[in-house]
Design an enzyme around this catalytic site. Structure first.
Site, PDB file in Angstrom:
ATOM      1  N   GLY A 233       0.772  -1.239   0.000  1.00 20.86           N
ATOM      2  CA  GLY A 233       0.000   0.000   0.000  1.00 20.86           C
ATOM      3  C   GLY A 233       0.802   1.286   0.000  1.00 20.86           C
ATOM      4  O   GLY A 233       0.233   2.379  -0.130  1.00 20.86           O
ATOM      5  N   GLY A 270       3.937  -3.449  -3.875  1.00 16.04           N
ATOM      6  CA  GLY A 270       3.938  -3.565  -5.331  1.00 16.04           C
ATOM      7  C   GLY A 270       4.388  -2.249  -5.926  1.00 16.04           C
ATOM      8  O   GLY A 270       5.509  -2.078  -6.394  1.00 16.04           O
ATOM      9  N   ARG A 271       3.495  -1.259  -5.827  1.00 12.05           N
ATOM     10  CA  ARG A 271       3.720   0.053  -6.443  1.00 12.05           C
ATOM     11  C   ARG A 271       5.048   0.701  -6.032  1.00 12.05           C
ATOM     12  O   ARG A 271       5.754   1.252  -6.859  1.00 12.05           O
ATOM     13  CB  ARG A 271       2.556   0.970  -6.040  1.00 12.05           C
ATOM     14  CG  ARG A 271       2.524   2.286  -6.757  1.00 12.05           C
ATOM     15  CD  ARG A 271       1.437   3.192  -6.171  1.00 12.05           C
ATOM     16  NE  ARG A 271       0.233   2.514  -5.799  1.00 12.05           N
ATOM     17  CZ  ARG A 271      -0.870   2.434  -6.547  1.00 12.05           C
ATOM     18  NH1 ARG A 271      -0.895   3.008  -7.721  1.00 12.05           N
ATOM     19  NH2 ARG A 271      -1.936   1.791  -6.114  1.00 12.05           N
ATOM     20  N   ARG A 307      -5.249   3.182 -15.618  1.00 13.17           N
ATOM     21  CA  ARG A 307      -5.451   3.866 -14.330  1.00 13.17           C
ATOM     22  C   ARG A 307      -6.233   5.183 -14.451  1.00 13.17           C
ATOM     23  O   ARG A 307      -7.168   5.397 -13.678  1.00 13.17           O
ATOM     24  CB  ARG A 307      -4.110   4.102 -13.610  1.00 13.17           C
ATOM     25  CG  ARG A 307      -3.349   2.808 -13.281  1.00 13.17           C
ATOM     26  CD  ARG A 307      -2.216   3.037 -12.293  1.00 13.17           C
ATOM     27  NE  ARG A 307      -2.694   3.328 -10.964  1.00 13.17           N
ATOM     28  CZ  ARG A 307      -2.635   4.488 -10.383  1.00 13.17           C
ATOM     29  NH1 ARG A 307      -2.094   5.515 -10.994  1.00 13.17           N
ATOM     30  NH2 ARG A 307      -3.124   4.663  -9.172  1.00 13.17           N
ATOM     31  N   CYS A 338     -12.578   3.828 -28.393  1.00 16.47           N
ATOM     32  CA  CYS A 338     -13.933   4.360 -28.532  1.00 16.47           C
ATOM     33  C   CYS A 338     -14.647   4.425 -27.187  1.00 16.47           C
ATOM     34  O   CYS A 338     -15.618   3.696 -26.939  1.00 16.47           O
ATOM     35  CB  CYS A 338     -14.701   3.514 -29.528  1.00 16.47           C
ATOM     36  SG  CYS A 338     -13.856   3.523 -31.108  1.00 16.47           S
TER      37      CYS A 338
END
Ligand code: LLP
Length: 404
Positions: A233, A270-271, A307, A338
């Site tokens: 997180g 992760g991030r 994102r 589209c």
């Protein structure tokens, strides 16, 4: 920023050169940034000496995972596919933790066969199923229980996981009930209390609150947890106005908890490991004039990088060659898909662009490719790992034949 004489570089390679050689859109990762992130993460928690299980969902590239493994990281996985990729990357089962609210029988079977470190269970029904499978296999299985601490992580609602209205984990009461249930089981070994309150968290305060809840519940449970898995997180500053997470304060709060309860810490970042190591290089296909603004139509779309469309968030957009000549009109950076949400950013101050110019969407290493899709039958971009002056193609561009 990574400019050398006004040219945007990823390590020693200029972004135009990459675009020219490999075509666009294309994902690139900087090995140096990845390495620095891992080093910093370890340093930030050096007094804790955690087991770091990289959250594979943030980037599932096998070759990147192989590099991450070389730094000693394990894996946090949420599906059989992720578990298989982690194994193929050479990550030892002793460093794999398995999270998720909807694990199937097949996935639990596989996890037990591979003797992974922990299955972090998220409901009573799941625990009963794990026990049944363990009994059938005549094995004692190491598990954790994921607690929902009802803590607001102060991040986007869509990526909050630790509030009571979220589907993740179990309430305090259920947690205590499950501790007793597992204590009496011959096939389950309760090793861990796990939590993960959300993603892209930039304040240490929610973490402090979460740790207070943990302190209380560990006391009440009267159980020695060998591991406390605190999830991931940790956020990154996507925009200049964002402040950075105070790791020192988070780490101190953990140390205070560890004085009362002796456990080993697991993290699932992760991030913070891969986010800023990734760059999406894309080309301006067309510039279309509209009232009060110009649409800058890129060859990367929401299918390549979801994102902004999914959460309404912004990523920094920078030109591959910097100039001082500013556009008079506002630019709306959009993709070719589209869908009206296929929009990256609206910027009122940007240098004047021309068709065929190359631009870079930054901080796309986490939840970039892993969230991408083939929507509109678009092949996924290739992925490059850049180490100094060396380029490794770590995933080739998908071909239309792969899709049709
Ligand atoms: N552990 C668990 C159990 C998780 O659910 C997650 C992320 C992580 C660890 C890793 O969290 P991180 O350190 O990367 O924040 N697609 C969203 C993020 C969703 C995160 C889901 N779970 C985005 O692009 O922002």
């Amino acid at each position: 920023m990574n400019y050398k004489k006004n040219h945007f570089f990823i390590e020693n390679i200029s972004s135009e050169k990459i675009a020219e050689k490999f075509a666009t859109p294309i994902y690139c990762y900087s090995y140096k940034i990845l390495k620095t992130n891992i080093k910093n993460f370890k340093r930030n928690f050096k007094t804790i000496k955690p087991t770091i299980c990289f959250a594979v969902k943030s980037n599932t590239n096998l070759n990147l995972l192989r590099e991450i493994k070389k730094f000693g990281l394990g894996a946090d996985v949420v599906s059989m596919g992720e578990m298989m990729i982690a194994k193929k990357a050479g990550i030892s089962s002793k460093k794999i933790v398995f999270s998720g609210v909807g694990k199937t029988k097949k996935e639990i079977n596989y996890a037990i066969e591979k003797n992974i470190l922990l299955i972090n269970a998220e409901s009573k029904s799941e625990i009963i199923l794990i026990e049944k499978i363990a009994k059938y296999k005549k094995k004692k299985v190491n598990i954790g229980i994921r607690l929902n601490p009802n803590t607001n992580p102060k991040t986007l609602d869509q990526i909050s996981t630790g509030k009571k209205e979220n589907k993740f984990g179990v309430s305090e009461n259920t947690f205590l009930e499950l501790v007793n249930y597992i204590k009496n089981s011959s096939y389950l070994n309760l090793k861990c209390l796990s939590v993960h309150i959300g993603s892209q968290i930039l304040s240490h305060k929610p973490y402090e609150k979460m740790l207070k809840v943990l302190d209380k519940i560990i006391k009440k449970s009267n159980h020695n947890f060998e591991f406390l898995d605190l999830g991931g997180g940790m956020g990154i500053p996507y925009e200049n106005k964002f402040k950075k997470l105070n790791y020192k304060k988070y780490s101190s709060a953990i140390n205070r908890l560890l004085k009362k309860h002796k456990s080993k810490i697991i993290f699932e970042p992760g991030r913070s490991i891969v986010g800023n190591a990734g760059f999406l290089i894309t080309k301006v296909l067309y510039i279309k004039e509209a009232q009060n603004k110009s649409f800058v139509i890129l060859d990367a779309g929401m299918n390549d990088m979801m994102r902004p469309a999914l959460y309404g968030v912004k990523h920094k957009i920078v030109p591959s060659i910097k100039s001082k000549n500013y556009s008079k009109k506002t630019y709306e950076f959009v993709g070719p898909i589209c869908e009206t949400t296929d929009k990256f950013s609206t910027l009122s101050k940007f240098q004047k662009l021309n068709e065929n110019d190359i631009i870079i969407i930054c901080d796309t290493g986490a939840y970039g490719v892993s969230l991408s899709s083939n929507y509109n039958v678009r092949p996924k971009p290739p992925e490059l790992l850049i180490k100094g002056s060396k380029i490794n193609v770590i995933k080739r561009r998908e071909k239309l034949e792969d899709l049709i």
